[in-house]
Design a protein around this motif. Structure first.
Motif, PDB file in Angstrom:
ATOM      1  N   ARG A   3     -15.279 -82.977 -41.783  1.00 47.36           N
ATOM      2  CA  ARG A   3     -15.181 -81.656 -41.143  1.00 47.36           C
ATOM      3  C   ARG A   3     -15.917 -80.594 -41.948  1.00 47.36           C
ATOM      4  NH1 ARG A   3     -12.141 -77.122 -41.439  1.00 47.36           N
ATOM      5  NH2 ARG A   3     -11.469 -76.125 -39.476  1.00 47.36           N
ATOM      6  N   SER A 197     -11.148 -80.321 -34.388  1.00 44.96           N
ATOM      7  CA  SER A 197     -10.613 -79.638 -35.570  1.00 44.96           C
ATOM      8  C   SER A 197     -11.447 -78.440 -35.998  1.00 44.96           C
ATOM      9  CB  SER A 197     -10.511 -80.622 -36.737  1.00 44.96           C
ATOM     10  OG  SER A 197     -11.800 -80.969 -37.218  1.00 44.96           O
ATOM     11  N   TYR A 222      -4.349 -86.381 -37.870  1.00 45.08           N
ATOM     12  CA  TYR A 222      -4.064 -85.669 -39.117  1.00 45.08           C
ATOM     13  C   TYR A 222      -2.645 -85.951 -39.604  1.00 45.08           C
ATOM     14  CZ  TYR A 222      -8.281 -82.907 -39.793  1.00 45.08           C
ATOM     15  OH  TYR A 222      -9.564 -82.509 -40.072  1.00 45.08           O
TER      16      TYR A 222
END
Length: 464
Positions: A3, A197, A222
Motif C-alpha cells: 500500500r 485500502s 487486514y
C-alpha cells in the motif's frame, strides 16, 4: 508495504524514477528483501549503522535522475518526494493497525511519528518538510493526496500488472505450476484489497474502479493479518521475514527451517508430477533452435556446464528492469544490487558503477545498430557477441578487490564464504581454500557473457 509503495509510486517524481530505473517488476522479492534490510538498519539502535545506511541510500538516490514521459525532470534527491516516502510509511502503519483491529493510542502514534521524523532527519533532509506534530501531519497528508498524486504508470503497474506476473519467491521457486495457479487467484484479490485500502480521494481522482465487496474483503484481510500477533515470538522479527524471501544456508530462524523443509517436500512432489505428465516431443528440433536467429542453441560446455541461449540470457540477466530493452538503467541496477549485497562503501561503490558504465558504452557501441540509444533483444541475439570486453574485466577486478579484504591478491576461505554465502546466500564449494584473481575473473566473465547457466551470481542477478 504494498500500500505504501502504491502511494509512493503515485507521486510524479517517485513514479518516474521507478518506471525508468527500478527492478520491482522483474525482481520484486529481491527489492522487498532489500527494503526490509534497509528499514531494519535505519530503525535499529546502532547509530553508526544508521548513518552508514543513510549515506548508502543517499548515494543510491543521487544516481536516479532523468525526465518522465511528459518531459518533467525527476531526481532521487527531490526533497518533497523523499519526505513523502516517509509520510506514506508512517500513514500506512497507522492504517494497518487500525484496520487490523489494533488502533494506535495517541501516545503510541506520537512516538511512532517521532521515530519516522528521526528517520527523515537521518537522511539529511530539511526537517521542516514534515510537520513537527502528528496532529499537523494529517492535513499535510490529505493535501498531497488531493493536489500532487497522479495515476502514474508505476502505480498502475503495481496494482494491475505486478501480481499477474509475480514470480515465485526463492523459497517456492521449485513449484512454479502450483505458484502460477495460486497467483491467478490471489493476484486480483490482492490488487482489489490494495485499491480498497487507498484514500478515497486518491481512488476518485485516479479513476480506480470500485470492485463490489472489496471493502468487506479488505477489512477481513487486514483483520486476518492482525492475527500475526499470536504467532510464536521468533517468527515476527524483520530479519526472519527477510530470510524467508532470500534464505541463508545457515539461518537459525525456525520459520526459515520450517519453510525450507516444506519447500523440499513440495519440490519433490512437483518433480514427481512432472514425471507423470505426458510431454509433447514434436517438433524434435525446436528446443535446439534460437527463436531470433534460427541458429542452434548453445549446448552444454564440458567445463562450465549447460549454457544459456541468447534470449534467455538477455531476459534473465541483462534486462534487469524488464522493459524488453538493454540500456543504462539495467546495468546500473546490476551495480546497485552487487554493491548492496557486498555492502560496499566509497570509493569501491563508485568504481563498480564506473566499470558498469564503461561496459554499457562498449555494449551500446557494438550492438545498438539502429541508433536509438538502447539494445533490443533482437539486436543482441543477432550479434551474439562476446561480452567479455575490457570494461567487464574491470568490473570483475573491482569485485575481486572488494572481496580480497587483506589485499594479498587471493581470496581465502573466509573471504570466499563472506562473498558467496553471506552476500550471495550460496553454499561454498567443498574443500575450497584459495581463489586467485584470474580464476575469479574467469568465473565472473563466464556468467556475464552467458557461457554458464548456473553460477553463484544467479542468486544476485537472476533470481527474482
Amino acid at each position: 508495504m504494498i500500500r505504501a509503495t502504491v502511494l509512493e509510486a503515485a507521486h510524479p517524481q517517485i513514479g518516474a524514477a521507478l518506471v525508468e530505473n527500478s527492478t520491482f517488476v522483474t525482481h520484486p522479492w529481491r527489492r522487498l528483501r532489500n527494503t526490509f534490510v534497509s528499514v531494519q538498519r535505519m530503525f535499529g539502535p546502532d547509530d553508526d549503522v544508521r548513518q552508514r545506511e543513510a549515506a548508502r541510500l543517499n548515494r543510491l538516490h543521487a544516481r536516479l535522475n532523468g525526465t518522465d514521459a511528459r518531459d518533467r525532470p525527476y531526481s532521487g534527491m527531490d526533497a518533497d518526494a523523499r519526505a513523502w516516502v516517509v509520510a506514506t510509511l508512517f500513514e500506512s502503519v497507522v492504517t494497518m493497525c487500525r484496520l487490523s483491529g489494533q488502533p494506535l493510542e495517541q501516545r503510541a502514534m506520537e512516538e511512532l511519528y517521532a521515530e519516522f521524523r528521526a528517520f527523515h532527519a537521518a537522511m539529511g533532509d530539511a526537517t521542516g518538510l514534515l510537520p513537527e506534530e502528528v496532529h499537523d501531519f494529517w492535513p499535510y497528508f490529505d493535501r498531497v493526496v488531493e493536489e500532487e498524486l497522479e495515476n502514474t504508470e508505476a502505480a498502475r503497474v503495481i496494482l494491475y500488472k505486478l501480481f499477474d506476473h509475480l514470480p515465485a519467491p526463492p523459497v517456492l521457486d521449485g513449484i512454479p505450476t502450483l505458484w502460477a495457479a495460486g497467483r491467478a487467484v490471489a493476484g486480483p484479490v490482492i490488487g482489489a484489497i490494495t485499491v480498497a485500502s487507498l484514500p478515497e480521494t486518491f481512488r476518485r481522482r485516479a479513476g480506480l474502479p470500485e470492485v463490489p465487496g472489496a471493502q468487506t474483503l479488505m477489512q477481513s484481510a487486514y483483520l486476518a493479518a492482525g492475527l500475526a500477533r499470536f504467532l510464536p515470538e521468533g517468527w515476527l522479527p524483520t530479519e526472519n521475514l527477510a530470510d524467508l524471501l532470500d534464505p541463508s544456508p545457515d539461518s537459525d530462524s525456525p520459520a526459515v527451517r520450517t519453510v525450507a523443509a516444506l519447500r523440499s517436500r513440495m519440490t519433490r512432489a512437483g518433480a514427481l508430477l512432472r514425471l507423470m505428465t505426458p510431454v509433447d516431443l514434436e517438433p524434435a528440433e525446436q528446443p535446439h533452435t534460437d527463436p531470433y536467429t534460427s541458429r542452434p542453441r548453445p549446448q552444454a560446455d564440458p567445463h562450465t556446464g549447460p549454457r544459456r541461449d541468447a534470449e534467455e540470457f538477455f531476459r534473465q540477466v541483462l534486462d534487469q528492469t524488464g522493459d524488453g530493452h538493454l540500456d543504462w538503467p539495467d546495468l546500473a541496477a546490476m551495480a546497485r544490487e552487487l554493491s548492496t549485497r557486498l555492502d560496499l562503501d566509497e570509493p569501491e561503490e563508485t568504481r563498480l558503477y564506473n566499470a558498469f558504465a564503461d561496459w554499457w558504452r562498449e555494449l551500446q557501441s557494438a550492438l545498438d545498430t539502429d541508433g536509438d540509444g538502447r539494445v533490443s533483444a533482437e539486436e543482441y541475439a543477432a550479434a551474439v557477441p562476446s561480452l567479455a570486453g575490457p570494461a567487464l574485466i574491470r568490473t570483475a577486478e573491482v569485485l575481486f578487490d572488494a572481496t580480497d579484504k587483506d589485499g594479498n591478491q587471493r581470496i581465502d576461505a573466509a573471504e570466499y564464504r563472506a562473498l558467496f554465502r553471506t552476500a550471495f546466500h550460496r553454499e561454498t564449494t567443498a574443500g575450497h581454500t584459495t581463489y586467485s584473481r584470474s580464476a575469479f575473473i574467469k568465473d565472473f566473465l563466464s556468467f556475464m557473457s552467458g557461457r554458464a547457466r548456473t553460477t553463484p551470481y544467479d542468486q544476485v542477478l537472476v533470481d527474482p
